[in-house]
Design an enzyme around this catalytic site. Sequence first.
Site, mmCIF file in Angstrom:
data_model
loop_
_atom_site.group_PDB
_atom_site.id
_atom_site.type_symbol
_atom_site.label_atom_id
_atom_site.label_comp_id
_atom_site.label_asym_id
_atom_site.label_seq_id
_atom_site.Cartn_x
_atom_site.Cartn_y
_atom_site.Cartn_z
ATOM 1 N N ASP A 60 -10.584 -3.179 -5.975
ATOM 2 C CA ASP A 60 -9.344 -3.422 -6.723
ATOM 3 C C ASP A 60 -8.849 -2.147 -7.401
ATOM 4 O OD1 ASP A 60 -9.717 -6.066 -5.990
ATOM 5 O OD2 ASP A 60 -10.748 -6.570 -7.853
ATOM 6 N N GLY B 27 15.380 -38.212 -47.502
ATOM 7 C CA GLY B 27 16.334 -37.513 -46.667
ATOM 8 C C GLY B 27 16.386 -36.033 -46.983
ATOM 9 N N LYS C 225 25.698 -49.615 -58.152
ATOM 10 C CA LYS C 225 26.963 -49.082 -57.650
ATOM 11 C C LYS C 225 27.988 -50.184 -57.419
ATOM 12 C CE LYS C 225 25.287 -44.833 -55.475
ATOM 13 N NZ LYS C 225 25.099 -44.079 -54.203
ATOM 14 N N GLN D 205 -13.376 -13.056 1.896
ATOM 15 C CA GLN D 205 -14.237 -12.311 2.817
ATOM 16 C C GLN D 205 -14.081 -10.804 2.592
ATOM 17 O OE1 GLN D 205 -12.584 -14.152 6.415
ATOM 18 N NE2 GLN D 205 -14.570 -15.097 6.787
ATOM 19 N N PHE D 206 -15.105 -10.051 2.956
ATOM 20 C CA PHE D 206 -15.043 -8.589 2.854
ATOM 21 C C PHE D 206 -14.467 -8.048 4.154
ATOM 22 C CE2 PHE D 206 -16.230 -4.215 2.649
ATOM 23 C CZ PHE D 206 -16.258 -3.911 1.294
ATOM 24 N N ILE D 207 -13.317 -7.390 4.082
ATOM 25 C CA ILE D 207 -12.619 -6.901 5.276
ATOM 26 C C ILE D 207 -12.931 -5.420 5.469
ATOM 27 C CG2 ILE D 207 -10.386 -6.750 6.444
ATOM 28 C CD1 ILE D 207 -11.279 -9.608 5.653
ATOM 29 N N PRO E 76 13.007 -43.509 -40.881
ATOM 30 C CA PRO E 76 13.674 -44.707 -41.410
ATOM 31 C C PRO E 76 14.157 -44.441 -42.825
ATOM 32 C CG PRO E 76 11.293 -44.970 -41.529
ATOM 33 C CD PRO E 76 11.540 -43.643 -40.864
ATOM 34 N N ALA E 77 15.035 -45.289 -43.316
ATOM 35 C CA ALA E 77 15.444 -45.161 -44.716
ATOM 36 C C ALA E 77 14.214 -45.287 -45.607
ATOM 37 C CB ALA E 77 16.461 -46.235 -45.063
ATOM 38 N N PHE F 246 30.383 -51.379 -49.426
ATOM 39 C CA PHE F 246 29.137 -51.637 -48.710
ATOM 40 C C PHE F 246 28.381 -52.792 -49.367
ATOM 41 C CE2 PHE F 246 25.301 -50.440 -46.235
ATOM 42 C CZ PHE F 246 25.932 -50.298 -45.018
ATOM 43 N N CYS G 278 28.105 -51.853 -41.712
ATOM 44 C CA CYS G 278 28.937 -50.661 -41.545
ATOM 45 C C CYS G 278 30.350 -50.991 -41.088
ATOM 46 C CB CYS G 278 28.279 -49.692 -40.575
ATOM 47 S SG CYS G 278 27.760 -50.442 -39.023
ATOM 48 N N HIS H 269 -3.697 -9.679 -6.585
ATOM 49 C CA HIS H 269 -4.814 -9.764 -7.534
ATOM 50 C C HIS H 269 -4.306 -10.389 -8.838
ATOM 51 C CE1 HIS H 269 -8.710 -8.668 -9.254
ATOM 52 N NE2 HIS H 269 -8.050 -8.348 -10.355
#
Length: 902
Positions: A142, A630, A757, A88-90, A598-599, A806, A707, A106
């Site tokens: 403003d 990796g 291996k 509103q305009f005051i 994943p591998a 392994f 493992c 503002h």
Amino acid sequence: MRIAVIGQSLFGQEVYKELRKDGHTIVGVFTIPDKDGKADPLATEAEKDGVPVFKFPRWRLKGQAIQEVVTQYKATGAELNVLPFCSQFIPMEVIDHPRHGSIIYHPSLLPRHRGASAINWTLIHGDKKGGFTVFWADDGLDTGPILLQRECDVEPNDTVNTIYKRFLFPEGVKGTVEAVRLIAEGKAPKITQPAEGATYECIQKKDNAKIDWNQSAEALHNWIRGNDKVPGAWAEVDGQKVTFYGSSLVDNETAVNGQPLEIPGASQPGIVTKSGLVLFGNDGKTLLVKNLQFEDGKMIAAAQYFRSGSSAAVELTEEEKTFAEQMRAVWESILSNVSQIEDSTDFFKSGAASMDVVRLVEEVKLRASSCQLQNEDVYMNTTFKDFIQMCVRKLRGEDDEEELVVDYVEKNINNMIIKMPHQLFINGEFVDAEGGKTYKTINPTDGTAICDVSLAQISDVDRAVAAAKEAFEEGEWGKMNPRDRGRLIYRLADLMEEHQEELATIEAIDSGAVYTLALKTHVGMSIQTFRYFAGWCDKIQGSTIPINQARPNRNLTFTKKEPMGVCAIVIPWNYPLMMLAWKTAACLAAGNTVVLKPAQVTPLTALKFAELAARAGLPKGVINILPGSGALVGQRLSDHPDVRKLGFTGSTEIGKHIMKSCAVSNVKKVSLELGGKSPLIIFSDCEMDKAVRMGMSSVFFNKGENCIAAGRLFLEDSIHDLFVQKVVEEVKKMKIGDPLDRSTDHGPQNHKAHLDKLVEYCQTGVKEGATLVCGGRQVQRPGFFFEPTVFTDVQDHMYIAKEESFGPVMIISKFKSGEVDDVLRRANATEYGLASGVFTRDISKALYVSERLNAGTVFVNTYNKTDVAAPFGGFKQSGFGKDLGQEALNEYLKTKAVTIEY
């Protein structure tokens, strides 16, 4: 101070509440009249507190203040007017009346963007900085002196809504209250606004929000987001006015596939894709719009443009009818001005506002927690009938989500058709790697290629991490009720169980695992793991802590367990799915998002898992799967600044490298499950047949690719020869062959490099003088088969006594009767400490040995007996941190301590 609050809205309500908390007296609230029988939130709050509320339709008439209104205002005796948000305009007679004058909030950094549409223009102009100003009201627009300013970064895809919720609302409330505090203390400045940089823009309304297509993509994006949600940027499409919402800039390197949509005035047709509507600027660059709204108020996902009217109504069950009636009552309570809620009742045309949308979404959650609505769902289903249909579809899991597109590789094998995804999985989609790079994954049974798999590049890692970050920080996963998160994880476990034979078959052909073992362990334990951690989701909690040193004594300290954020997981090739499950289940239960590598040699079950996760309803970005090397993918995840935790299972050498990279990059939290050389001590008083059976399992389980495999057996000398004889007899009975053959005991090693291996490892043992009792050679047949092997007379100094194979290699050493402490010294004389075991009938001896074995797990009269509820992890150079059990959750949580003085 005695304060008059002049304004409206939730913002005004919060400022009012905080001013009262600060001890100020609110002498009157001046707000707008009720709309459709509903009071403004500021009025509602003040009336509840017994504060005088005035609802003037206007303060001026024909340019003159209405004296009756001014008189009522002056009667409050206000010392300061606070205007948090006022439409509103005051009159200046009111503005200047209090002793301290009037201050206004503002939402821009004055003098830039004066006017009522400041937030809109901040975005339309593409400002990099935004913020708010609290200034002293004067007779300009403003232009009054600045009291206080706060600034924030404007994100590239911010809308009016997002920047308001993130900064302008919460910080604006604090700033306005702080400004009042400065006035009360006599410290409030009055800084004249500079003329330089001042701008004033018009109020954004629907009629001036039409899109001018003759602009760059960035300018179009700024115009659309700057009008989102109010008033809404629009254009004519197919002869009707269509409003565009949810704009974001798009990487132009990404190919756009979809159905063209002619847009008058645009430089080229838009493209309706499964992600939304792609639009083109006059510079050839692109933006993506998520939602569209038609003239009748109906909003749809832009991806649904060509099928927006195709949904048939679903028939409600009795339970769903009950839910519908509950929701009808909610609509009646919100739309109090509507006498009866019909199927055709429109939520917004009946007077609902944005705050009512928030309430409606929360009301649905209270009555059906599994129905996770977004505000957009309400905007897209505005009539009661459409709203109920949408809720029911969501409850049934039929909410018209984008269809998951999977380019399967299909094979007729193991008496079934298996369907294998082979692309990267990023942000809920299977996509090619950058540049279309691929590699072949090999079946170890015959050495032939199974299929081409996408090979992730660094840019793919960055995309996946960005998707995971957005899902955690902005998506529904981060906001989801823990119990609902648990339901999704449990549903994922159910889907895995439905597909367990397919998963086990894929595991067999990709890793060489014997099918029956894959079904029971690789897949079976994975399902159990997700179910176990699904149950933990709503049981993660902190604690309250008495604190004694702080004064005064009225203090409360409590801790909160919070998720880390984006977590990277890097897993090995021996149990591809199970290693994924051990880490990912705990990670998700804690509320994190995941980027998993994943591998490289075993990617296929991880990609199938991604498909099932999407079908289970896990939101986009929560899980991302990146097959790749990796050195490239794993390294980038270790270095990435947005990854907050990395879980790794693999070799000690790589684990050390990862730990260093995580420390140097951003001090990531790390958990490592690394190499092992697990000792198994067998005393002469053991149950011999069981010790032989479990001793063989400790070495040859999963063809030695385990493992926690017993890397060295210590046999009391009096039973050595008999034990070896029995083992050799059993080894000769083992059937080596096709892992899909149900009678096979021993399948192929995982890949050719590992087979080579193993050959070298056994050759080293022979050269060092160990006795090769059996095996030690590659099986002469297609594929990567290696004979179960037994070495005796292994001395402590030998390579095979210290390093793990392994593989299916049993390393046997003797110890003298009665030398318990000496064999313990030898068993612990290793840098590894993952697992260990002891066989004896003497419980005192068993406990004595288990106390002194320096390993994370000790098996007594058994081996390989892991369980989802029991923590698993190593000591020394076997790593740190735990998988499985409650302790695993701590690897993916951070603890926050909160101390309150009261």
